[in-house]
Design a protein around this motif. Sequence first.
Motif, PDB file in Angstrom:
ATOM      1  N   ASP A 254       4.969   2.235  17.350  1.00 50.84           N
ATOM      2  CA  ASP A 254       4.873   3.775  17.406  1.00 50.84           C
ATOM      3  C   ASP A 254       3.974   4.280  16.171  1.00 50.84           C
ATOM      4  N   LYS A 255       3.679   5.662  16.121  1.00 53.17           N
ATOM      5  CA  LYS A 255       2.800   6.260  15.086  1.00 53.17           C
ATOM      6  C   LYS A 255       3.416   5.906  13.644  1.00 53.17           C
ATOM      7  N   GLU A 256       4.747   5.979  13.538  1.00 52.36           N
ATOM      8  CA  GLU A 256       5.236   5.909  12.392  1.00 52.36           C
ATOM      9  C   GLU A 256       4.940   4.523  11.686  1.00 52.36           C
ATOM     10  N   THR A 257       5.093   3.221  12.572  1.00 51.69           N
ATOM     11  CA  THR A 257       4.936   2.039  12.313  1.00 51.69           C
ATOM     12  C   THR A 257       3.404   1.667  12.100  1.00 51.69           C
ATOM     13  N   ILE A 258       2.378   2.400  12.755  1.00 53.13           N
ATOM     14  CA  ILE A 258       0.915   2.122  12.578  1.00 53.13           C
ATOM     15  C   ILE A 258       0.835   2.732  11.090  1.00 53.13           C
ATOM     16  N   ALA A 259       1.312   3.907  10.710  1.00 54.12           N
ATOM     17  CA  ALA A 259       0.780   4.203   9.421  1.00 54.12           C
ATOM     18  C   ALA A 259       1.404   3.600   8.283  1.00 54.12           C
ATOM     19  N   LYS A 260       2.496   3.071   8.575  1.00 54.32           N
ATOM     20  CA  LYS A 260       3.198   2.080   7.631  1.00 54.32           C
ATOM     21  C   LYS A 260       2.345   0.856   7.412  1.00 54.32           C
ATOM     22  N   VAL A 261       2.173   0.296   8.636  1.00 59.42           N
ATOM     23  CA  VAL A 261       1.162  -1.034   8.527  1.00 59.42           C
ATOM     24  C   VAL A 261      -0.271  -0.823   7.799  1.00 59.42           C
ATOM     25  N   GLU A 262      -0.470   0.436   8.143  1.00 57.13           N
ATOM     26  CA  GLU A 262      -1.746   0.763   7.588  1.00 57.13           C
ATOM     27  C   GLU A 262      -2.028   0.795   5.991  1.00 57.13           C
ATOM     28  N   ALA A 263      -0.755   1.263   5.737  1.00 53.63           N
ATOM     29  CA  ALA A 263      -0.623   1.570   4.100  1.00 53.63           C
ATOM     30  C   ALA A 263      -0.387   0.156   3.582  1.00 53.63           C
ATOM     31  N   ALA A 264       0.324  -0.765   4.396  1.00 53.92           N
ATOM     32  CA  ALA A 264       0.782  -1.951   3.630  1.00 53.92           C
ATOM     33  C   ALA A 264      -0.383  -2.779   3.538  1.00 53.92           C
TER      34      ALA A 264
END
Lengths: 457, 285
Positions: A254-264
């Motif tokens: 989901d969008k939130e996960t993708i954003a978190k993965v990107e930051a990670a």
Amino acid sequence: MKKGKLTLFAIPLLALINASLLSACGPKTDYTLTIYNWEDYIYEATDEMGNIIQGEKSTVQAFKDYFEEKTGKTITIDYENFSTNEEMYQQIKLGAISPDLICPSDYMIQKMANEGMLEKFSYNEKDDKYSESLENWENYQSPFIHDRFKAEKLEDGNSFLSYAVPYFWGTMGFTYDSNWFTKEDVNSWEALWKTSADEPAGKKKFEKQFSLKDSMRDTYVAAIFHVYKDEIEALDETALDYNAKLGQIFNRCDKETIAKVEAALKGAKYAVQGFEVDEGKDDIVRGTYHANLAWSGDSVYSMDNAEQAEPAVYLNYIVPEEGSNVWFDGWCMPKGSQKELAEEFVNFISNPENAAKCMESVGYTSPVVGDEIWDLVNDWYAADEEETETYEVDLSFYFGDSIEEDALINIPLENEGRQFDAQYPTEEVLNRCCIMKDFGKAQADVEDMWLRVKAAY
Amino acid sequence: MEATLKQKRKTSRFNFRGSLCMPYAVFMTLFVIAPLLLILYYAFTDANGVFTLDNWQTVFSSPENWKVIGMTFVISISTTIICILIAFPIAKILSNKKLNKNAVLVYIFLLPMWINFVIRTIGLKSLVDGATESMFGYKLTVNYPYIAIIIGMVYDYLPFAILPLYNQMLKLDKSQIEAASDLGANPFQVYVKTIIPMTIPGIVSAATMTFMPTMSSYVIANKMSNNTTLIIGNLIQNYFGTRVTDISNHIGSVLSLVMLIIIGFSIVFEKLIDKKGDEKKGGIW
């Protein structure tokens, strides 16, 4: 006049095309079976150096002979290679090739099946039985693989088993240099997110010592385990549905996960040296870096090569404790394939004798079990009788009742965490490995995220 | 009798020499014009084949793409400038007939091109990394990937800069140079006032010869940075090679066109300067 010129050239050109088409067909056979597979992914009757072994039959040749003996008809095998799932998908979608058999990975099987691009095998979901045309697979499939495939449901309610017959499988983890890292260092995905603050003063152990995969799918997995670390730790490992629950977190997009993965991923710069897909398995042997995000089969290749290097390097393989990915490549029939011929081939290659040959030359683990495979594994890994320092591994969950004896094997203690463990992880390790799902509609978002990560590096 | 002869002459008016162009024409149509038309078609249509400008909007509304295109531009320009700065003195030395009898020395500079550039780049990477690791304790390709990329590109494309400059230097008007020094110009002035103006056409073609391939190549960048950087070539490869969404080929086509336009401008630029150079040839500013 112009027209005249054109025809003047068209005639020899057409003649040429005609001639080449005719010669490509060679002696006419009753059937032609087109197989579209990964490179170097079948027994080709060659030794380690790529030289042809005299008097040995490649799997393709052996199948031809077998087929002609069985049916009295001749067959031509048109064997083509691809190098990525996406390439294969594009080629079929564009109609550039129309094979009878392909060998995609799990998430691509799912994508293609959901898009209605695949033909079903002669398998009955209700009785969980294959028809006689696939009797070798019915009799010699590993129960573990069967259960995992059965549990993966597709959009039409059928399981993976309807659309794919597994060919090879493996896990993902770290290949690491045991002189540089201890097992504890790389036992967690968190190793990728170490910073200079984590290093003891004056000693730089982690700085730029890891390589990640330059393929979004695999590196995404590493980040997921970092991002949802707490949530995964909170899961009850002994619960029956542990794997299913882990799988849900594992496949989040989901969008939130993708954003978190990107930051990670953007933050994993201290420990990561670079990205690779193919060079890594050689670079780790050369010592370019000391830990490499690797597929188990590549890891076995690296370990074998490192042992023979001068001076010898001892590499180990580990699946991090949080969990990882277990992947499968399976035979599938695209729509419009010659089903009977294709099943005949799949059945042939699922015969333990033939599967053992492929396994021996390719180096990945075959989902086929049986005496021939068990003998091969014992031949490769079992400790000599004189050896006293060994540990026992119980593979009965994997080999089931396909072999007469108990599936117990003694491995020399010095080989712990090496080739055998990479090829045959224990049930406990596999319980925390999940199958990748297709990202579906989120595919483009994840791809964009991956570009942003790379552009920011 | 005469009539039949005339007829014969008419039918045998087959232009043999002209027809030798046919293979080339077929090749051009099949492998240059047709793909270009396809790219154009993809760039301006959506997944259903309907005309749209959305692809262009998608490409240019993303700051990452701007960054990547900008970075590619910076890398290409720096590579071009460095290549010319290195190639100019080399070409001057090589053009000295006494030193370079039979042009053997030129071949020495072209020799590396006989080896595949990927292999050369991998070799260069190990060399550069090994050198910086023993001197400064870090690998250049890991800590300073952009510098490593420029080094790799300069190394690979230097011959493309040397050759046009060398050819131009062979044609230099010696009497003009002599006249300049006779009339009291010091060596520096001789260079600035006669040699450089006379070699401008060579400099310009050397610049385009290095700029064009650096804009489109991405293998060198991948190898010299451990796949950690993106240049426009990677982007295009990503859209055509690894993405499987409906629209990926269309976006990739837009990016290809952007690259073609940049390269096209560089050629127009070359022609413009070349014309000026022709007018000024032999002139003194």
